[in-house]
Design a protein around this motif. Sequence first.
Motif, mmCIF file in Angstrom:
data_model
loop_
_atom_site.group_PDB
_atom_site.id
_atom_site.type_symbol
_atom_site.label_atom_id
_atom_site.label_comp_id
_atom_site.label_asym_id
_atom_site.label_seq_id
_atom_site.Cartn_x
_atom_site.Cartn_y
_atom_site.Cartn_z
ATOM 1 N N THR A 2 0.837 -1.195 0.000
ATOM 2 C CA THR A 2 0.000 0.000 0.000
ATOM 3 C C THR A 2 0.877 1.251 0.000
ATOM 4 O OG1 THR A 2 -0.171 0.092 2.395
ATOM 5 C CG2 THR A 2 -1.883 -1.133 1.230
ATOM 6 N N THR A 3 0.350 2.280 -0.611
ATOM 7 C CA THR A 3 1.016 3.574 -0.683
ATOM 8 C C THR A 3 0.087 4.610 -0.069
ATOM 9 O OG1 THR A 3 2.114 2.911 -2.731
ATOM 10 C CG2 THR A 3 2.026 5.268 -2.274
ATOM 11 N N THR A 4 0.670 5.600 0.590
ATOM 12 C CA THR A 4 -0.128 6.681 1.152
ATOM 13 C C THR A 4 -0.129 7.850 0.179
ATOM 14 O OG1 THR A 4 0.455 5.983 3.385
ATOM 15 C CG2 THR A 4 -0.462 8.190 3.146
ATOM 16 N N HIS A 34 -10.352 2.527 0.001
ATOM 17 C CA HIS A 34 -9.114 3.096 0.508
ATOM 18 C C HIS A 34 -9.096 3.019 2.031
ATOM 19 C CE1 HIS A 34 -8.422 4.188 -3.544
ATOM 20 N NE2 HIS A 34 -9.401 5.074 -3.581
ATOM 21 N N THR A 49 -4.658 5.485 2.107
ATOM 22 C CA THR A 49 -3.762 4.452 1.595
ATOM 23 C C THR A 49 -4.505 3.658 0.527
ATOM 24 O OG1 THR A 49 -4.409 2.871 3.304
ATOM 25 C CG2 THR A 49 -2.472 4.245 3.755
ATOM 26 N N SER A 50 -3.732 3.175 -0.419
ATOM 27 C CA SER A 50 -4.307 2.362 -1.481
ATOM 28 C C SER A 50 -3.262 1.371 -1.969
ATOM 29 C CB SER A 50 -4.775 3.240 -2.645
ATOM 30 O OG SER A 50 -5.365 2.440 -3.651
ATOM 31 N N GLY A 51 -3.727 0.196 -2.289
ATOM 32 C CA GLY A 51 -2.842 -0.826 -2.830
ATOM 33 C C GLY A 51 -3.025 -0.999 -4.320
ATOM 34 N N HIS A 52 -3.852 -0.178 -4.923
ATOM 35 C CA HIS A 52 -4.094 -0.295 -6.360
ATOM 36 C C HIS A 52 -4.105 1.079 -7.016
ATOM 37 C CE1 HIS A 52 -8.116 0.673 -4.839
ATOM 38 N NE2 HIS A 52 -8.385 1.116 -6.039
#
Length: 182
Positions: A2-4, A34, A49-52
């Motif tokens: 995941t990215t913020t 999210h 945060t999202s992983g996609h």
Amino acid sequence: MTTTYAALLRGINVGGKKKVPMAELRALLESLGHGAVRTHLQSGQAVFTSGHGDEESLAAEVTGAVERRFGFAVDVIVRDHAYLRSVVDACPFPAAELEPRQLHVTYFSAPVDEERFAGVDRSAHLPEEFRLGDRALYLYAPDGLGRSKLAEQLARPRVNKGVVATTRNWNTVTKLVELTAP
């Protein structure tokens, strides 16, 4: 993984127009899948945060969801922590020596070059000045944004044609770095 990210919504909750309650914005982002959703101030900053997805697809997703939920279009720019940190690190002005109301960053949805600003007479607006960065414009306005004649010139449609542009003061710029930090 995941990215913020920070989502910067342009022109909401200003002068009673395009009202987007922050609690509803948080719920909307959560409904999109999210995580760790937070908002900052009422002027259109959300962190999640999202992983996609990537910045552009996430911005399009948020734009569409806001329009469906609230009934009006809002331009959205999404940026990750590394980019937000790089904007702060690359500031060409002595940020530590200035009042936060004197320094602003305009984030662009795409790269811009000096040619776009050829019609702006920089010397006519001194001591105000601006410099370009990576999809960003740094504006030094010693009397604040509200009194800045240079900011008026930089906000004209012909200058921003073809890109989404949204401006934040230095306090918000640095707060977004803090809120998106891993």
